[in-house]
Design a protein around this motif. Structure first.
Motif, mmCIF file in Angstrom:
data_model
loop_
_atom_site.group_PDB
_atom_site.id
_atom_site.type_symbol
_atom_site.label_atom_id
_atom_site.label_comp_id
_atom_site.label_asym_id
_atom_site.label_seq_id
_atom_site.Cartn_x
_atom_site.Cartn_y
_atom_site.Cartn_z
ATOM 1 N N GLU A 197 0.800 -1.228 0.000
ATOM 2 C CA GLU A 197 0.000 0.000 0.000
ATOM 3 C C GLU A 197 0.837 1.285 0.000
ATOM 4 O OE1 GLU A 197 -2.982 -0.133 3.059
ATOM 5 O OE2 GLU A 197 -3.420 -2.232 2.637
ATOM 6 N N GLY A 198 1.714 1.435 -0.985
ATOM 7 C CA GLY A 198 2.465 2.676 -1.122
ATOM 8 C C GLY A 198 3.683 2.795 -0.240
ATOM 9 N N SER A 199 4.013 1.745 0.503
ATOM 10 C CA SER A 199 5.197 1.744 1.361
ATOM 11 C C SER A 199 6.101 0.592 0.965
ATOM 12 C CB SER A 199 4.827 1.542 2.821
ATOM 13 O OG SER A 199 4.693 2.756 3.477
ATOM 14 N N PRO A 202 0.584 9.624 -2.314
ATOM 15 C CA PRO A 202 -0.607 9.090 -2.984
ATOM 16 C C PRO A 202 -0.890 9.718 -4.346
ATOM 17 C CG PRO A 202 -1.079 9.532 -0.679
ATOM 18 C CD PRO A 202 0.291 10.089 -0.964
ATOM 19 N N HIS A 249 8.149 5.824 1.261
ATOM 20 C CA HIS A 249 6.690 5.991 1.201
ATOM 21 C C HIS A 249 6.341 6.766 -0.068
ATOM 22 C CE1 HIS A 249 6.309 4.665 5.344
ATOM 23 N NE2 HIS A 249 7.334 5.451 5.622
ATOM 24 N N ARG A 250 5.411 6.235 -0.838
ATOM 25 C CA ARG A 250 4.965 6.898 -2.060
ATOM 26 C C ARG A 250 3.892 7.920 -1.719
ATOM 27 N NH1 ARG A 250 0.665 6.072 -5.381
ATOM 28 N NH2 ARG A 250 0.139 4.118 -4.339
ATOM 29 N N ASP A 298 2.422 4.942 -9.370
ATOM 30 C CA ASP A 298 2.914 3.760 -8.667
ATOM 31 C C ASP A 298 4.036 3.139 -9.487
ATOM 32 O OD1 ASP A 298 3.268 1.632 -6.991
ATOM 33 O OD2 ASP A 298 1.393 0.629 -7.498
#
Length: 96
Positions: free
Chosen positions: A17-19, A43, A40-41, A47
């Motif tokens: 989940e984006g991490s 949001p 951490h991406r 992606d």
């Protein structure tokens, strides 16, 4: 006097989940050290898992490198040499 050794390194990457989390384990045969890193991406960003992998792995390797220098400095001091004064020197590079 020639000296050859082999150190084993394992790099583990975990994405969710984006991490991205990374753990790098160094086994010197006498010592095992573990470095950790996280990315951490945002949001709103695309992606791109490879970027998270690179950042987390790089940060884990940086952490491991810092630990290796600390171990070497302690070994130097235990060998009777004067302290290197590392803590007095400024860090270089980008902050994490």
């Amino acid at each position: 006097m020639p000296h050859t050794v082999e150190w084993k390194v394992r790099l583990h990457l975990f994405e969710e989940e984006g991490s991205t989390k990374a753990r790098v384990v160094l086994d010197t045969g006498t010592t095992v050290l573990t470095g950790h890193g996280t990315a951490h991406r945002n949001p709103v960003d695309a992606d791109v898992p490879e970027i998270g992998d690179e950042l987390a792995a790089g940060r884990a390797l940086h952490d491991l490198g810092r630990q290796l220098v600390e171990v070497a400095e302690r070994d130097i001091e235990h060998a009777g040499a004067p302290a290197t004064g590392r803590r007095a020197r400024p860090e270089t590079g980008w902050p994490l």
